[in-house]
Design an enzyme around this catalytic site. Sequence first.
Site, PDB file in Angstrom:
ATOM      1  CB  CYS A 401     -47.639  42.509 -29.548  1.00 51.90           C
ATOM      2  SG  CYS A 401     -47.050  43.952 -30.194  1.00 51.90           S
ATOM      3  CG  HIS A 578     -40.791  45.953 -30.146  1.00 55.31           C
ATOM      4  ND1 HIS A 578     -40.864  44.904 -30.541  1.00 55.31           N
ATOM      5  CD2 HIS A 578     -42.173  45.933 -29.726  1.00 55.31           C
ATOM      6  CE1 HIS A 578     -41.603  43.962 -30.655  1.00 55.31           C
ATOM      7  NE2 HIS A 578     -42.640  44.606 -29.843  1.00 55.31           N
TER       8      HIS A 578
END
Length: 660
Positions: A401, A578
């Site tokens: 990611c 995040h």
Amino acid sequence: MATQLEARSGTSARVRVQKFGTFLSGMIMPNIGAFIAWGIVTALFIEKGWLPVPQLGGYGETDGVANVGLVGPMITYLLPLLIAYTGGRMVYDVRGGVVGSIATMGVIVGAGIPMFIGAMIMGPLGGWTMKRIDAIWENRIKPGFEMLVNNFSAGIWGAVLALVGFFAVSPLVLSFTTGAGNAVQWLVDNGLLPLTSIFIEPAKVLFLNNAINHGVLTPLGVQQSLEEGKSILFLLEANPGPGLGILLAYSFFGRGIAKASAPGAAIIQFFGGIHEIYFPYVLMRPLLILAAIAGGMTGVATLSITNAGLVAPAAPGSIIAVLAQTARDSYFGVTLSVVLATAVSFLVASVILKSGKDQEEDLAAAAARMESLKGKKSSVAGNFRSGPATDGPIRTIVFACDAGMGSSAMGASVLRNKIRAAGFPDVKVTNLAISSLKDDYDVVITHQDLADRAEPLTQSATHVAVDNFMNSPRYDEIVDLIRAGETADAGVDPKDPAPAAAASAAVMSDDGATDAGDVLAEESVVLNGTATSQEDAIDEAGQLLVARGAVDSTYVAAMHERERSVPTYMGNFLAIPHGTNAAKDLIKRSAVSIVRYPEGIDWNGKQVKFVVGVAGRNNEHLSILSAIARVFSDKAQVARLDEATTVDEVLALFGKVNAS
């Protein structure tokens, strides 16, 4: 045994022809840009062009001197010499290219016409013979004389080959070219040219088209275009109509993944010019080759009747390239040929598909069979795989990611548990930021919005794109693939419960040993969040991290930036916002915050009840993320979390994490 030998012989012959065709196309394809440039100059500036210019088109006189123009020299000298240089270089690097070009000049001057076939002979011949001559005195030249010997040997041998080309090769090639041209003209005069589709269309599916198209049709087509201003030969193989018709038929009358994928494949084939993408659809139902032949014959017949053609090769076979190279007087005929070829191919393919049996060969299997026929991996076969595919047992899997610490870590944990429970604890599942990827993994898993970034970095891996890291159905496919690979490679019996039981025990042991320290503290858990929007929820989860001194206050902005690039919705009512990879320096220590929203929050069209803010440093947060992943992959656990009335209940579900 005789049958096996026969099959091997047939395969070997096909492979040899494929290699020959690949070698021929290897000389032509790198120079297609030059062919296109010549086609543009021809279409614009010849006497019958769009913008006739005598000095450029090479007709008429200027101050009593005949105009040479660009068209003639480019086709007579530039293109053959480029082909010769490319062919010689393929055999013996630059030195071979130079000698091959010198040799080709003899053929060009000797024949007096564009010598593409001569260049395709003399270029590789010059490189090959020069390589053999250099081997005679390799390591025998005295120091200081290397340049002298190399330059003179290349010059002398190049001159010899130029003479051979002038006196011996050019008459033979000229005779062959004349004969082939007469044969094509005979087919045209007798209305038999459409019959070539009987050979060309099956050859395309068997990957023999390069030998036909670039070895014969392009050289003959260029010669014909030079004489008549256009050539029908450029469209015998490149017409996108037959393939488009087959894909459209699948779009309407196909079944399963074949029907679902056909529209996308049609766009790639028609506009991108990648004809290879429809080959698996034909291999699924070999009878569909009749549709391709019928469409091809219709297209060629239409071109013959309307006397239409292209001025230069259309490569790739995209409708854009076809129209760009269409002669000025041929737009109607060329367009009609594509339309009618598509229509006929569609009608024939529709009848075949509608009258077929209920059970069809799997598209993925057909794609694999296509790669077997081609003799190497296909650049488009991955479009047809319903699940991941590798050449051997899977040993390493990586979740990638943007930051490599949130969604990828949880996805890795979910899959790792599935793989261990299936009895394969030795398969390594890790997570990384995309920027840290290296091409040494068997399988790479990314969010579908990040797949395009990950693929160029890991081209040898199997790529799996998911839109839900928590419970994607692709995980079960990966486990099945691991099981199949292990069974074949190591004799593991997928029905044996012993390995699975041992792995499950290992997972339970891991659960019991979870020690998240102070990553998740009591003050970082909120059972009734106050936010009513996605943005406010990110702020609320982020401020809990700031309040604990885990991150700088600007880290919250990085959480919003990450959400705008790739959503952090994980499935099962969970989102884990995040920061970006660039924001890692803003993290002072690892921490996780949990905010529950009983009424739910709209998260890009998905309902989210649990927002988990993540700040990870040196992988200290991975144990709690693993616990979170285990909880949210179990719907019963999610229900218990939804019904929890105290913070202690929440902490207990995540491994009895104690506040620091």
